[in-house]
Scaffold this active site. Structure first.
Site, PDB file in Angstrom:
ATOM      1  N   GLY A   1      -3.371   2.397  -1.909  1.00 33.06           N
ATOM      2  CA  GLY A   1      -2.756   0.683  -0.147  1.00 33.06           C
ATOM      3  C   GLY A   1      -3.429  -0.297  -1.575  1.00 33.06           C
ATOM      4  CD  GLU A   2      -2.457  -2.863  -6.281  1.00 34.64           C
ATOM      5  OE1 GLU A   2      -2.187  -1.782  -6.238  1.00 34.64           O
ATOM      6  OE2 GLU A   2      -3.191  -2.916  -7.264  1.00 34.64           O
ATOM      7  N   GLY A   3      -1.511  -4.502  -1.341  1.00 29.98           N
ATOM      8  CA  GLY A   3      -1.276  -6.035  -1.429  1.00 29.98           C
ATOM      9  C   GLY A   3      -1.226  -6.398  -2.415  1.00 29.98           C
ATOM     10  CD  GLU A   4       0.580 -12.557  -1.038  1.00 27.93           C
ATOM     11  OE1 GLU A   4       1.544 -13.903  -1.133  1.00 27.93           O
ATOM     12  OE2 GLU A   4       0.724 -12.536   0.532  1.00 27.93           O
TER      13      GLU A   4
ATOM     14  N   GLY B   1      -5.288  -7.671  -1.269  1.00 25.91           N
ATOM     15  CA  GLY B   1      -6.214  -6.433  -1.291  1.00 25.91           C
ATOM     16  C   GLY B   1      -6.484  -4.501  -2.025  1.00 25.91           C
TER      17      GLY B   1
ATOM     18  CB  VAL C   1      -6.788   0.911   1.334  1.00 22.43           C
ATOM     19  CG1 VAL C   1      -7.398   1.582   1.422  1.00 22.43           C
ATOM     20  CG2 VAL C   1      -6.226  -0.558   1.336  1.00 22.43           C
TER      21      VAL C   1
ATOM     22  CE  LYS D   1      -7.876  -2.764   4.744  1.00 18.63           C
ATOM     23  NZ  LYS D   1      -7.300  -3.347   5.998  1.00 18.63           N
TER      24      LYS D   1
ATOM     25  CG  ASP E   1       1.905  -7.420   9.713  1.00 19.90           C
ATOM     26  OD1 ASP E   1       2.498  -7.321  10.258  1.00 19.90           O
ATOM     27  OD2 ASP E   1       1.051  -7.786   8.786  1.00 19.90           O
TER      28      ASP E   1
ATOM     29  NE  ARG F   1       4.046  -4.367   7.198  1.00 19.04           N
ATOM     30  CZ  ARG F   1       5.266  -4.312   7.719  1.00 19.04           C
ATOM     31  NH1 ARG F   1       6.693  -3.921   8.135  1.00 19.04           N
ATOM     32  NH2 ARG F   1       5.059  -5.793   8.340  1.00 19.04           N
ATOM     33  CG  ASN F   2       0.327  -2.753   8.626  1.00 14.86           C
ATOM     34  OD1 ASN F   2       0.370  -2.390   7.943  1.00 14.86           O
ATOM     35  ND2 ASN F   2       0.554  -3.825   8.636  1.00 14.86           N
TER      36      ASN F   2
ATOM     37  CG  ASP G   1      -3.657  -3.063   6.843  1.00 14.91           C
ATOM     38  OD1 ASP G   1      -3.993  -4.124   5.954  1.00 14.91           O
ATOM     39  OD2 ASP G   1      -3.640  -1.979   6.327  1.00 14.91           O
TER      40      ASP G   1
HETATM   41  N1  ADE Z   1      -3.724   3.648   3.057  1.00 14.17           N
HETATM   42  C1  ADE Z   1      -4.475   2.015   3.607  1.00 14.17           C
HETATM   43  N2  ADE Z   1      -6.230   2.951   3.625  1.00 14.17           N
HETATM   44  C2  ADE Z   1      -6.341   4.507   4.145  1.00 14.17           C
HETATM   45  C3  ADE Z   1      -6.724   4.945   4.847  1.00 14.17           C
HETATM   46  N3  ADE Z   1      -7.929   4.695   5.799  1.00 14.17           N
HETATM   47  N4  ADE Z   1      -6.765   6.057   4.103  1.00 14.17           N
HETATM   48  C4  ADE Z   1      -5.559   6.606   3.512  1.00 14.17           C
HETATM   49  N5  ADE Z   1      -4.626   5.930   3.470  1.00 14.17           N
HETATM   50  C5  ADE Z   1      -4.613   4.481   3.643  1.00 14.17           C
END
Ligand code: ADE
Length: 318
Positions: free
Chosen positions: A32-35, A37, A39, A59, A179, A183-184, A197
């Protein structure tokens, strides 16, 4: 006799409880990728006992010199310490010393609910009606894992129920998410949903999801009118967002208000405009969405009533 502990001592013992040895964490791919952060999936050796490892999600910040974002991740970490509910992501540990700050949370094998819903579609574009989906389901239950995971109405109602349960818990501990969006929400083993999130990872790739602002981006299409015009965030504005999540669930992950530019949304909402009933959505379920989108926050249902409504709908289908 019991020793008196200073607040400092409590803080230190609390941190000690969560600290995980950095050298026992092996980071794998980014999930996972944001502005600000990122994961990563990781292996936490010895987390569940002396032998083997546990798959976890870590994270971290992308850019270590961004102080505001470090504060966000720290506050998310502190918040997660007190959270314990099957439908909310669980904190497993943290690496706070001798290197970048890592927050370790449970790993959810199916990733975000948004992607999970989209992957469950049989067609690339649009969503197919539920009767059709149930028919295809019986044909493809062959255990072939490359097939999309087909979802029936019960699955979708269970998703709504689980998110409502998680949000009910957060509202009980006086936490406003701000939020809430598909997606969250994460999907774990056995289709167990986890609200996630709390302030950091934001998917900025969905072009019209966040409107650019000086501090971060605003998820306009999930926000209640009072959050849009007065930055008022309450449990009842989370209920509005929950209504949008219901819409995302029944459309199998369609982007809300298709064709509406985010900067035009506010005027449309105060003029009374709401999204139409999606194809394949029952009148009963659409009525719940409409209640979540009442202009007056006090007219919207509370999460405990929403949980009860989905309990009832699930029971009708057993
Ligand atoms: N993407 C963001 N957080 C995650 C998580 N805890 N497990 C799997 N995918 C993710």
């Amino acid at each position: 006799w019991s020793p008196k502990r200073s607040p400092d001592y409590n803080m230190a013992s609390e941190d000690h409880k969560w600290e995980f040895p950095r050298d026992k964490l092996k980071l794998d791919e980014t999930i996972g990728e944001g502005e600000f952060g990122r994961v990563a999936k990781a292996k936490a050796f010895g987390m569940d006992g002396p032998e083997g490892y546990k798959c976890v999600a870590v994270k971290m910040l992308k850019n270590c010199d961004s102080n505001g974002e470090l504060q966000d991740l720290l506050s998310e970490y502190n918040l997660l310490k007190d959270i314990d509910h099957p439908n909310v992501i669980k904190l497993l540990g943290a690496c706070t010393r001798n290197g970048p700050f890592y927050v370790i949370v449970e790993y959810c094998e199916h990733g975000s609910l948004l992607q999970y819903l989209r992957n469950s579609r049989l067609e690339e574009n649009g969503y197919i009606n539920h009767r059709c989906r149930r028919y295809f389901r019986s044909q493809s239950e062959s255990g072939n894992s490359t097939e999309p995971e087909l979802l029936n109405i019960r699955d979708l109602l269970s998703f709504a129920w689980q998110i409502s349960k998680g949000m009910q818990y957060l509202s009980e501990i006086k936490l406003v998410h701000r939020d809430l969006a598909a997606r969250n929400v994460l999907v774990g083993t056995g289709k167990v949903l986890k609200i996630s999130d709390f302030g950091l990872t934001r998917d900025v790739y969905e072009a019209d999801t966040y409107l650019k602002r000086s501090k971060g981006r605003i998820p306009v299409k999930w926000l209640a009118p009072e959050s849009l015009y007065a930055q008022v965030y309450t449990t009842q504005s989370d209920v509005w967002s929950f209504g949008i999540v219901l819409w995302e669930i029944v459309t199998l992950g369609a982007p809300p208000y298709p064709g509406v530019p985010p900067e035009r949304l506010y005027n449309l909402l105060i003029a009374g405009y709401r999204m139409d009933r999606p194809e394949g959505c029952s009148d009963e379920l659409y009525a719940v969405m409409q209640k979540c989108w009442k202009a007056d926050p006090t007219d919207r249902p509370v999460f405990s009533s929403l949980t009860g409504i989905f309990d009832g709908m699930l029971q009708q289908r057993t």
